[in-house]
Design an enzyme around this catalytic site. Sequence first.
Site, mmCIF file in Angstrom:
data_model
loop_
_atom_site.group_PDB
_atom_site.id
_atom_site.type_symbol
_atom_site.label_atom_id
_atom_site.label_comp_id
_atom_site.label_asym_id
_atom_site.label_seq_id
_atom_site.Cartn_x
_atom_site.Cartn_y
_atom_site.Cartn_z
ATOM 1 N N ASN A 47 -32.119 7.611 20.574
ATOM 2 C CA ASN A 47 -32.560 8.199 21.204
ATOM 3 C C ASN A 47 -32.641 7.497 22.591
ATOM 4 O O ASN A 47 -32.591 8.869 23.951
ATOM 5 C CB ASN A 47 -33.808 9.491 20.639
ATOM 6 C CG ASN A 47 -33.021 10.004 19.403
ATOM 7 O OD1 ASN A 47 -31.957 10.143 18.824
ATOM 8 N ND2 ASN A 47 -34.586 10.095 19.101
ATOM 9 N N ALA B 4 -32.120 16.324 21.969
ATOM 10 C CA ALA B 4 -31.502 15.381 21.078
ATOM 11 C C ALA B 4 -32.456 14.112 20.564
ATOM 12 O O ALA B 4 -32.474 13.571 19.627
ATOM 13 C CB ALA B 4 -30.677 14.598 21.945
ATOM 14 N N ASP C 146 -26.985 10.788 13.754
ATOM 15 C CA ASP C 146 -28.862 10.579 13.336
ATOM 16 C C ASP C 146 -29.219 11.873 11.620
ATOM 17 O O ASP C 146 -29.302 10.714 11.349
ATOM 18 C CB ASP C 146 -29.263 12.446 14.032
ATOM 19 C CG ASP C 146 -30.317 11.538 15.326
ATOM 20 O OD1 ASP C 146 -30.059 9.895 16.055
ATOM 21 O OD2 ASP C 146 -31.343 12.154 16.224
ATOM 22 N N ASP D 253 -55.482 -5.008 -16.604
ATOM 23 C CA ASP D 253 -56.047 -5.229 -17.917
ATOM 24 C C ASP D 253 -55.145 -6.586 -18.726
ATOM 25 O O ASP D 253 -53.909 -6.916 -18.476
ATOM 26 C CB ASP D 253 -55.464 -3.970 -18.620
ATOM 27 C CG ASP D 253 -56.698 -2.804 -18.343
ATOM 28 O OD1 ASP D 253 -57.075 -3.223 -18.067
ATOM 29 O OD2 ASP D 253 -56.299 -2.085 -18.635
HETATM 30 P P1 ATP Z 1 -58.184 -4.721 -21.427
HETATM 31 O O1 ATP Z 1 -59.775 -4.741 -21.356
HETATM 32 O O2 ATP Z 1 -57.574 -6.243 -21.034
HETATM 33 O O3 ATP Z 1 -57.395 -4.062 -22.710
HETATM 34 P P2 ATP Z 1 -59.746 -4.796 -24.324
HETATM 35 O O4 ATP Z 1 -58.579 -3.839 -25.232
HETATM 36 O O5 ATP Z 1 -59.931 -6.021 -24.956
HETATM 37 O O6 ATP Z 1 -58.844 -5.442 -23.332
HETATM 38 P P3 ATP Z 1 -61.196 -2.684 -24.516
HETATM 39 O O7 ATP Z 1 -60.129 -1.671 -25.484
HETATM 40 O O8 ATP Z 1 -63.010 -2.278 -23.665
HETATM 41 O O9 ATP Z 1 -60.737 -3.803 -23.566
HETATM 42 O O10 ATP Z 1 -62.465 -3.126 -26.041
HETATM 43 C C1 ATP Z 1 -63.260 -4.406 -25.477
HETATM 44 C C2 ATP Z 1 -63.751 -5.120 -26.960
HETATM 45 O O11 ATP Z 1 -64.209 -4.735 -28.463
HETATM 46 C C3 ATP Z 1 -62.841 -5.525 -27.544
HETATM 47 O O12 ATP Z 1 -62.703 -6.745 -27.478
HETATM 48 C C4 ATP Z 1 -62.562 -5.760 -28.895
HETATM 49 O O13 ATP Z 1 -64.020 -6.368 -29.089
HETATM 50 C C5 ATP Z 1 -63.831 -4.115 -28.509
HETATM 51 N N1 ATP Z 1 -63.345 -3.608 -29.450
HETATM 52 C C6 ATP Z 1 -61.839 -2.864 -29.182
HETATM 53 N N2 ATP Z 1 -61.532 -1.897 -29.916
HETATM 54 C C7 ATP Z 1 -62.133 -1.747 -30.744
HETATM 55 C C8 ATP Z 1 -62.049 -0.630 -31.788
HETATM 56 N N3 ATP Z 1 -60.926 -0.014 -31.744
HETATM 57 N N4 ATP Z 1 -63.243 -0.741 -32.918
HETATM 58 C C9 ATP Z 1 -64.246 -1.537 -32.407
HETATM 59 N N5 ATP Z 1 -63.832 -1.947 -31.579
HETATM 60 C C10 ATP Z 1 -63.014 -2.519 -30.200
#
Ligand code: ATP
Length: 886
Positions: free
Chosen positions: A692, A295, A724, A341
């Site tokens: 216990n 127990a 228990d 993010d």
């Molecule tokens: P977080 O980190 O908060 O998600 P985020 O989405 O801005 O932010 P990333 O995805 O790393 O971070 O993007 C960084 C940068 O790259 C953006 O701020 C933008 O300027 C550029 N970017 C994002 N997506 C594209 C894309 N599809 N094509 C070209 N440039 C891009």
Amino acid sequence: MLTPTLTINPEAGGPDKWHAMQLAAVALQLGTDSDHGLTPAEAAQRLVRHGANKIREQRRRTVLDMLISQFKNFMIVALLAAALVSGLIGEAADTLVIISIVLLNATVGLIQDYRAEHAMASLGQLARLQATVIRAGECQTIPASSIVPGDVVLLDTGSTVPADLRLVEASGLKVAEAVLTGESVPVEKGTDSLDGASLELADRTNMAFKGTVVTYGRARGIAVATGMATELGKIAGMLEVAPAVQTPLQKRLAAFGRRLATVVLVICAIIFATGVLRDEPVLLMLLTSLSLAVAAIPEALPAVVTVMLAVGARNMARKNALVRRLPAVETLGSVSWICTDKTGTLTLNEMRTTELYVYGVRFPIASVDTKRPAVRCLLEALALCNNVSRAAGGEVAGDPTEVALWRVAAEAGLDKGVLEVTGPRSLELPFDSDRKRMTTIHRTGSGFIAYTKGAPETVIERCSASLSDHGVVAMDHERVLAAAEAMANSGLRVLAVASRKWDSLPAAHNIEGIERGLTLLGLAGMRDPPRPDVRQAVEACRSAGITPVMITGDHPVTACAIARELGILAPDDTVLTGRELSRLTDVALVEQVAHTRVFARVDPAQKIRIVDAIRAHGQFVAMTGDGVNDAPALAGADIGIAMGKKGTDVARDAASIVLLDDNFATIVGAVEEGRRIFDNIRKFIRYALTCNSAEIWTIFLAPFLGLPIPLLPIHILWINLVTDGLPGLALAAEPAEKGVMLRPPQPPGESVFARGMWQHIVWGGLAMAGVTLLTQAYAIHVASTHWQTMTFTVLTLSQMGHVLAIRSEQASFFAWGARSNMPLAGAVLLTFALQLMTIYVPVLNTVFRTTRLNMAELAICLLLSSVVFALVEVEKHLIRRGFLYR
Ligand code: ATP
């Protein structure tokens, strides 16, 4: 080694030779079309024929295994043996009762184990892998387990390859194949057929194998093998079985349980010896001390903790936080910093292009003249340098940034499909968050044109000219950068777009060369509104002693505008950019993070430095991430949190928690749930150990007070069974303490016995034993024949009073009411009813050797049983007043 289940048939030709075949032959053999894929009907038929695309799981513990493990306990076996001996000597009825109770006990243990196993298995189910396939010409996301041979599968950076694929298209594809080949450096992949039928797996560079991971680029491939027929399936039998992971708390409790067991055994031995010395019957003493050992040894603790953690994890999944590693549940309550993010987590990730900037002028989207040649060029670039695709139902699918850019072009009447017919894409340098830009190259009548889009500061510095309505002109870099900054200042996410003409197609590896000497076409500004519930969640963090911090790849100005709006950035807080961060030493960074609330333009590799610097302050850090490069930071944080929607498989694999809705508020909700679960585990331990120890004290102290052994073995086993089992488990349903998010995080690594717990166990156990022994002494004195029934009843019911009182660590029972935990109320009432049955049902009187109590005796029992309840209420009152355990 396991044999593949896929037999050779029209759609599964010569296994192992796929890499040596021409693409057309592969498609023919598998009866598929590399552009349109299979039809859904054909895929469904093949699924029946080939079975699910799964690696056979290791055998789970069966119910029988679990049942047997209930008896793998030395004490229980010894008890059963002693009961049998005593049955043979004479007391057959007692023996039967003891065996029945032990069996019932094993059943309760079995149910607990089964629930734990089941809850864990269903958690595993939730974490299923998804895959993108093309069926009947349309993109679809399906569970990876439904992929069949012949399916056309799309791969993207960060995805886990869901089946063995013969690649049809690959742009910059790199795959980490360590699971198969042990080689950790990613392999570059292409599509050309290879010579040599018997190439090593590592050399089959036009294949992507199930279970390997895309670290870069994008690709399309035909599934040539699924499930156990894949290369991974073939070695599945040889893969190491991952041992069942115990959480740190479970480990600590198991170790504690072992130590406690030794102490209990010593005490039981003393009880046995003193009993025998006092001329008690040897067999009775043996049964008594063995029952007591069974127990009082809390062997169920780890199982109950598993149930609590797993059930808690299921609750979290319902609230969109999927737990991948159970220890995270118990440590969530300690989180003191959340690094998050921005895009999609703090904001909705519902991007809309609201402004364009073309040759020196900013236009709100409504007043853009789409007939102007320069505007037209910008819009064409937005449509072509873009990876959105048509999903089922005509919807567009893709990265929200790209969808927003595609939409402006589409709304201006530019059809991406038509543009791609006249200007087909010849090459892509995919986006990555280190470069922060992407480029696509298209064939034109006279040669090629490259379109680059990305973060303004990285694209603008690569431009040497700018496009006006009248052709290419010189560029004023400062002016464009200032325009981008002004757009970012109003909270917009800004992308710059540029182009360059080429006579012949440049080589793909020359990224630097391709993205140079560009002509700026313009800027696009997008609005991504904050999530509505985040502001409140940020406030909840603050009152719970948690510091929220934004880490983003976006521009500092955009980031600050949003951070300020959400209450993350106060006027005195600082902002640090990736560039500034790279110049700081680790020591300087440790100092800097203390007052930095926004980290902008940060590379994923820098996230790990930030986590380390915050942890150097002794903080317990939760960190979010979604990309491949975020994986080290996710693994390095105390709790890594990946995004379910926009995240990659790699990030999800490295994380302990996956947010199904990508929402920051969900993290805060999960922290609250983690605190509740940890509180409830503490409540269970408090309850079980106090009860216990009360049982031990009662039996141990009686002889020293000149009293006979208070309880029979069956009484002890019964108390263990009814108290228990149900009430303990019902504590898992206890709602969160009021103010659970108004107290500071629990220090990481703090003992579960801290904050007054062990003191409570000591005094609570002694008090309960004291009341029981008092009952015994009093009852022997006034109602000699009923004393044992009264003692038995008071000990059982005191435990019920105790469980009701410890429902809250501080709040009074009367403030909460019984109805806030109905399972517990039900368990207590049931136990009470069962106890009355042992007193008032005649056959049970014989079984339990009890006697009917009269009303006065029962009333005395009830009164004495509530003493412990009252004492715990006093303890909580003193805690509320701040007199105890501060
Ligand atoms: P977080 O980190 O908060 O998600 P985020 O989405 O801005 O932010 P990333 O995805 O790393 O971070 O993007 C960084 C940068 O790259 C953006 O701020 C933008 O300027 C550029 N970017 C994002 N997506 C594209 C894309 N599809 N094509 C070209 N440039 C891009």
